[in-house]
Design a protein around this motif. Structure first.
Motif, PDB file in Angstrom:
ATOM      1  N   TRP A  19       0.700  -1.257   0.113  1.00 59.02           N
ATOM      2  CA  TRP A  19       0.039   0.102   0.038  1.00 59.02           C
ATOM      3  C   TRP A  19       0.957   1.308  -0.006  1.00 59.02           C
ATOM      4  N   GLU A  20       0.482   2.419  -0.655  1.00 55.98           N
ATOM      5  CA  GLU A  20       1.249   3.564  -0.934  1.00 55.98           C
ATOM      6  C   GLU A  20       0.540   4.808  -0.433  1.00 55.98           C
ATOM      7  N   SER A  21      -0.614   4.764  -0.442  1.00 57.54           N
ATOM      8  CA  SER A  21      -1.505   6.046   0.034  1.00 57.54           C
ATOM      9  C   SER A  21      -3.127   5.779   0.416  1.00 57.54           C
ATOM     10  N   LEU A  22      -3.338   6.750   1.133  1.00 59.24           N
ATOM     11  CA  LEU A  22      -4.918   6.565   1.603  1.00 59.24           C
ATOM     12  C   LEU A  22      -5.638   7.942   1.394  1.00 59.24           C
ATOM     13  N   ASP A  23      -6.757   7.659   0.699  1.00 57.94           N
ATOM     14  CA  ASP A  23      -7.395   8.876   0.453  1.00 57.94           C
ATOM     15  C   ASP A  23      -8.862   8.869   1.202  1.00 57.94           C
ATOM     16  N   VAL A  24      -9.310  10.003   1.784  1.00 57.34           N
ATOM     17  CA  VAL A  24     -10.393   9.795   2.422  1.00 57.34           C
ATOM     18  C   VAL A  24     -11.428  10.620   1.689  1.00 57.34           C
ATOM     19  N   PHE A  25     -12.904  10.483   1.560  1.00 57.17           N
ATOM     20  CA  PHE A  25     -13.772  11.366   0.746  1.00 57.17           C
ATOM     21  C   PHE A  25     -15.065  11.306   1.580  1.00 57.17           C
ATOM     22  N   LEU A  26     -15.595  12.554   1.571  1.00 53.82           N
ATOM     23  CA  LEU A  26     -16.825  12.746   2.171  1.00 53.82           C
ATOM     24  C   LEU A  26     -17.714  13.322   1.359  1.00 53.82           C
ATOM     25  N   PHE A  27     -18.850  12.575   1.311  1.00 56.34           N
ATOM     26  CA  PHE A  27     -19.727  13.004  -0.126  1.00 56.34           C
ATOM     27  C   PHE A  27     -19.172  13.045  -1.366  1.00 56.34           C
ATOM     28  N   GLY A  28     -18.088  12.293  -1.671  1.00 55.34           N
ATOM     29  CA  GLY A  28     -17.429  12.591  -2.964  1.00 55.34           C
ATOM     30  C   GLY A  28     -16.311  13.509  -2.950  1.00 55.34           C
ATOM     31  N   SER A  29     -16.194  14.097  -1.706  1.00 55.58           N
ATOM     32  CA  SER A  29     -15.027  15.355  -1.849  1.00 55.58           C
ATOM     33  C   SER A  29     -14.011  14.971  -1.178  1.00 55.58           C
ATOM     34  N   LYS A  30     -12.730  15.028  -1.625  1.00 55.22           N
ATOM     35  CA  LYS A  30     -11.381  14.512  -0.880  1.00 55.22           C
ATOM     36  C   LYS A  30     -11.268  15.368   0.419  1.00 55.22           C
ATOM     37  N   ILE A  31     -11.100  14.950   1.645  1.00 55.18           N
ATOM     38  CA  ILE A  31     -11.003  15.592   2.562  1.00 55.18           C
ATOM     39  C   ILE A  31      -9.731  15.159   3.594  1.00 55.18           C
ATOM     40  N   TRP A  32      -9.157  14.509   2.950  1.00 54.28           N
ATOM     41  CA  TRP A  32      -7.901  13.809   3.771  1.00 54.28           C
ATOM     42  C   TRP A  32      -6.813  12.958   2.944  1.00 54.28           C
ATOM     43  N   GLN A  33      -5.710  13.123   2.829  1.00 54.82           N
ATOM     44  CA  GLN A  33      -4.849  12.075   2.383  1.00 54.82           C
ATOM     45  C   GLN A  33      -3.378  11.853   3.089  1.00 54.82           C
ATOM     46  N   MET A  34      -3.111  10.751   2.969  1.00 53.92           N
ATOM     47  CA  MET A  34      -1.589  10.485   3.815  1.00 53.92           C
ATOM     48  C   MET A  34      -0.909   9.466   2.884  1.00 53.92           C
ATOM     49  N   THR A  35       0.304   9.464   3.007  1.00 54.52           N
ATOM     50  CA  THR A  35       1.067   8.209   2.644  1.00 54.52           C
ATOM     51  C   THR A  35       1.500   7.190   3.426  1.00 54.52           C
ATOM     52  N   MET A  36       1.293   6.040   2.952  1.00 48.03           N
ATOM     53  CA  MET A  36       1.343   4.923   3.899  1.00 48.03           C
ATOM     54  C   MET A  36       2.836   4.140   3.554  1.00 48.03           C
ATOM     55  N   PRO A  37       3.449   3.778   4.670  1.00 55.23           N
ATOM     56  CA  PRO A  37       4.491   2.948   4.443  1.00 55.23           C
ATOM     57  C   PRO A  37       4.460   1.734   3.624  1.00 55.23           C
ATOM     58  N   GLY A  38       5.621   1.322   2.823  1.00 58.11           N
ATOM     59  CA  GLY A  38       5.278   0.602   1.674  1.00 58.11           C
ATOM     60  C   GLY A  38       5.605  -0.982   2.204  1.00 58.11           C
ATOM     61  N   SER A  39       5.187  -1.377   3.392  1.00 57.61           N
ATOM     62  CA  SER A  39       5.324  -2.713   3.802  1.00 57.61           C
ATOM     63  C   SER A  39       4.568  -3.886   3.003  1.00 57.61           C
ATOM     64  N   THR A  40       5.262  -4.528   2.657  1.00 58.47           N
ATOM     65  CA  THR A  40       4.724  -5.840   1.777  1.00 58.47           C
ATOM     66  C   THR A  40       3.752  -6.680   2.353  1.00 58.47           C
ATOM     67  N   LYS A  41       2.616  -6.996   1.824  1.00 57.03           N
ATOM     68  CA  LYS A  41       1.714  -7.984   2.041  1.00 57.03           C
ATOM     69  C   LYS A  41       1.487  -8.942   0.862  1.00 57.03           C
TER      70      LYS A  41
END
Length: 232
Positions: free
Chosen positions: A182-204
């Motif tokens: 995983w590389e990034s996380l985006d959070v949307f509220l009613f279709g509009s992006k309200i938050w974003q963050m970069t995630m550590p690249g641990s392998t799954k």
């Protein structure tokens, strides 16, 4: 024995410098405490893995007993799982047992061998990540998407007006096992992006062991099996 116990107490109460008398301190280095914590963590993980194996063995045995009057058990297992993704009314232990039967069966011959075999959008319906049966049917809309053209993978979860979109990439595919990060996380509220963050690249890892035009079965590297339904 006493030294190991004291080390655990000291670590769990770090910040309280005088928690132990001075005669019990001094010989406890941060490295020793780290080893103590790591040992405790490994022990807990091994216990959890052993408990999971025991639970899976029970589920598989229950399923096989329920199939005693059938000749083509693999076909019945597939039918049961297809019904499970549609109705979510099949007993969780039987769903788990059916997946475990397919995982151990050499007759199904339906293991995905590449990203192109699982290309598209799959809804997560059931997972044994939780040992509590009441929570094994996933109550929210959660979809895993594989993109064979870009090598991308994403997990989208919807909870009311909120949507969580985790994206990443496939690192490698070996036999029927997909390694991804995983590389990034985006959070949307009613279709509009309200938050974003970069995630550590641990392998799954997801190891796929059955697929047809309706369902997909996988075992997570963290343990447990997951049942997915193909989205149109």
């Amino acid at each position: 024995m006493r030294q190991r116990c004291d080390a655990r107490i000291t670590f769990s109460c770090r910040g309280k410098k005088n928690f132990l008398p001075s005669r019990h301190r001094g010989n406890r280095s941060p490295r020793a405490l780290t080893r103590c914590e790591a040992s405790a963590t490994d022990g807990a993980a091994q216990t959890k893995a052993l408990r999971r194996k025991e639970e899976e063995a029970v589920c598989k045995a229950k399923f096989e007993v329920s199939m005693a009057d059938y000749d083509a058990v693999d076909e019945e297992a597939i039918k049961l799982l297809e019904e499970a993704v549609e109705s979510k009314r099949i007993t969780p232990s039987l769903v788990t047992g059916a997946m475990l039967f397919l995982e151990s069966s050499s007759e199904t011959g339906a293991c995905p061998q590449g990203l192109e075999d699982v290309h598209g959008k799959w809804r997560l319906v059931f997972s044994t990540a939780s040992s509590i049966e009441a929570f094994q049917y996933i109550p929210v809309v959660e979809c895993l998407t594989h993109n064979a053209e870009t090598g991308g993978v994403s997990l989208t979860s919807q909870l009311g007006p909120l949507e969580f979109d985790i994206s990443g990439c496939v690192v490698s595919w070996e036999s029927n096992a997909m390694k991804f990060a995983w590389e990034s996380l985006d959070v949307f509220l009613f279709g509009s992006k309200i938050w974003q963050m970069t995630m550590p690249g641990s392998t799954k890892t997801y190891q796929y062991f059955f697929k047809n035009n309706k369902i997909l079965c996988a075992r997570s590297g963290a343990g447990g099996v997951t049942l997915l339904q193909q989205e149109c």
